[in-house]
Motif scaffolding. Structure first.
Motif, short mmCIF file in Angstrom:
data_model
loop_
_atom_site.label_atom_id
_atom_site.label_comp_id
_atom_site.label_asym_id
_atom_site.label_seq_id
_atom_site.Cartn_x
_atom_site.Cartn_y
_atom_site.Cartn_z
N LEU A 1 3.17 -5.29 -14.23
CA LEU A 1 4.02 -4.32 -13.55
C LEU A 1 5.35 -4.22 -14.26
N ALA A 2 5.60 -3.07 -14.90
CA ALA A 2 6.86 -2.84 -15.60
C ALA A 2 7.07 -1.33 -15.74
N PRO A 3 8.27 -0.86 -15.48
CA PRO A 3 9.43 -1.64 -15.04
C PRO A 3 9.31 -2.05 -13.57
N ARG A 4 9.71 -3.29 -13.31
CA ARG A 4 9.68 -3.83 -11.95
C ARG A 4 10.78 -4.89 -11.86
N ASP A 5 11.58 -4.82 -10.83
CA ASP A 5 12.71 -5.71 -10.65
C ASP A 5 12.24 -6.98 -9.95
N ALA A 6 12.39 -8.12 -10.61
CA ALA A 6 11.95 -9.39 -10.03
C ALA A 6 12.79 -9.80 -8.83
N ARG A 7 13.91 -9.15 -8.61
CA ARG A 7 14.73 -9.44 -7.41
C ARG A 7 14.12 -8.80 -6.16
N ASP A 8 13.36 -7.75 -6.37
CA ASP A 8 12.77 -7.02 -5.25
C ASP A 8 11.48 -6.37 -5.76
N THR A 9 10.39 -7.12 -5.73
CA THR A 9 9.16 -6.70 -6.39
C THR A 9 8.34 -5.69 -5.60
N ALA A 10 8.61 -5.56 -4.31
CA ALA A 10 7.80 -4.72 -3.41
C ALA A 10 6.38 -5.25 -3.25
N LEU A 11 6.11 -6.48 -3.69
CA LEU A 11 4.82 -7.11 -3.45
C LEU A 11 4.80 -7.72 -2.05
N ALA A 12 3.62 -7.90 -1.52
CA ALA A 12 3.48 -8.45 -0.18
C ALA A 12 3.98 -9.89 -0.12
N GLY A 13 4.65 -10.24 0.96
CA GLY A 13 5.08 -11.61 1.16
C GLY A 13 3.89 -12.55 1.31
N GLU A 14 4.09 -13.80 0.88
CA GLU A 14 3.06 -14.83 0.98
C GLU A 14 1.75 -14.39 0.31
N SER A 15 1.88 -13.76 -0.87
CA SER A 15 0.70 -13.22 -1.55
C SER A 15 0.34 -13.95 -2.83
N VAL A 16 1.15 -14.96 -3.23
CA VAL A 16 0.84 -15.71 -4.46
C VAL A 16 0.82 -17.20 -4.15
N ASP A 17 0.05 -17.92 -4.96
CA ASP A 17 -0.08 -19.36 -4.79
C ASP A 17 0.84 -20.15 -5.70
N PHE A 18 1.27 -19.50 -6.80
CA PHE A 18 2.00 -20.25 -7.82
C PHE A 18 2.89 -19.30 -8.60
N VAL A 19 4.11 -19.75 -8.88
CA VAL A 19 5.05 -19.02 -9.73
C VAL A 19 5.35 -19.89 -10.94
N SER A 20 5.35 -19.27 -12.11
CA SER A 20 5.74 -20.01 -13.32
C SER A 20 6.77 -19.21 -14.10
N SER A 21 7.62 -19.92 -14.80
CA SER A 21 8.62 -19.29 -15.66
C SER A 21 8.89 -20.23 -16.82
N THR A 22 8.88 -19.68 -18.04
CA THR A 22 9.04 -20.49 -19.23
C THR A 22 10.13 -19.91 -20.12
N ASP A 23 11.24 -20.62 -20.25
CA ASP A 23 12.33 -20.23 -21.15
C ASP A 23 12.79 -18.80 -20.91
N THR A 24 12.92 -18.45 -19.63
CA THR A 24 13.36 -17.12 -19.24
C THR A 24 14.63 -17.16 -18.41
#
Length: 290
Positions: free
Chosen positions: A137-160
């Motif tokens: 999903l791009a462009p998409r603002d990670a501050r407000d993704t418009a994705l459903a709450g409680e919809s993911v099991d895991f978040v990862s971020s690497t050198d970002t």
């Protein structure tokens, strides 16, 4: 960074002038190892859901998708990736796929498990979801993704995270908490060093700590923004987002690093930290939504 289409020009320059892209097999191996570290964090601290039936989420996916493709090979079921602007380059994704083909036996041995085949090159970004379960999903603002709450099991971020302003990062962490299911985990790796030292060996890895905020704003390129946050500030943002910190693993400083810090005129903003805390070079943490 200030000219029109600066990001596109930067990419063309890196690929066709400096030839720093594609990044090469050594960096690809490193990214595959990072994916394994994140997956181990999920298996140890995440919900009981098997990775094959889980949804992983990443903000700031980058150009070559080496880590998301590694997740797919390691068995992750679904992934959602967001970027503030469309950053994925098909030619670099195909370079990652080619690296998998060349290094298959080595990577499978390192993983200690059978990897899922990825196949040949893609023709467009639109193929990512059908072939690899990757929803980009791009462009998409990670501050407000418009994705459903409680919809993911895991978040990862690497050198970002080190490339995101503090106020924006606070909102992103809160959004990650909202997206995670109860018991879901967030695994993050942050490089706290001055990234210009990677290109200019005459610079200390702590060189950017010399400058006041006002001076740093004048030289802090929007193409290579560095927030200069230190480890305690990141961990504070994690807690303020409503996440429970379960692993806090700082690396550094080395003896040489302490000597570098002692010889630098540190800006007042950073003097409140003991050198052992100020000099942390890499911060890895795992947090969980209670």
């Amino acid at each position: 960074g200030l000219v029109p289409q600066g990001e596109r020009l930067n990419y063309v320059f890196q690929r066709h002038v400096l030839h720093s892209l594609p990044a090469g097999e050594s960096i690809f191996r490193r990214k595959f190892s990072r994916a394994q570290q994140h997956l181990r964090a999920y298996e140890e601290h995440g919900p009981a859901t098997p990775a094959t039936a889980s949804t992983f989420y990443e903000f700031g996916a980058g150009w070559d998708l080496a880590i998301p493709l590694s997740f797919f090979a390691l068995g992750v079921g679904r992934q959602v990736l967001v970027d503030i602007r469309p950053s994925v380059r098909v030619e670099l994704v195909n370079d990652s796929l080619g690296a998998f083909g060349r290094l298959w036996d080595e990577l499978q041995s390192e993983a200690g498990r059978e990897l899922r085949p990825l196949g040949g090159p893609i023709g467009s970004v639109d193929e990512l979801e059908e072939r690899f379960g990757i929803r980009y999903l791009a462009p998409r603002d990670a501050r407000d993704t418009a994705l459903a709450g409680e919809s993911v099991d895991f978040v990862s971020s690497t050198d970002t995270c080190e490339h995101i302003p503090e106020a924006d990062l606070a909102e992103i962490f809160r959004e990650c908490c909202r997206l995670l299911r109860p018991g879901g985990a967030f695994s993050c790796r942050i490089d706290l060093q001055d990234h210009y030292a990677y290109f200019d060996r005459s610079l200390s890895r702590y060189h950017f700590l010399r400058f006041s905020d006002r001076a740093w704003r004048l030289v802090n390129s929007p193409l290579h923004y560095q927030n200069r946050l230190r480890a305690p500030e990141y961990l504070r943002l994690v807690r303020e987002a409503g996440l429970e910190l379960v692993v806090d693993k700082p690396s550094g400083p080395s003896v040489e690093g302490l000597e570098e810090l002692e010889s630098l005129p540190i800006a007042p903003r950073f003097r409140r930290y003991p050198l052992e805390e100020l000099g942390i070079t890499i911060l890895s943490f795992v947090a969980r939504r209670p």
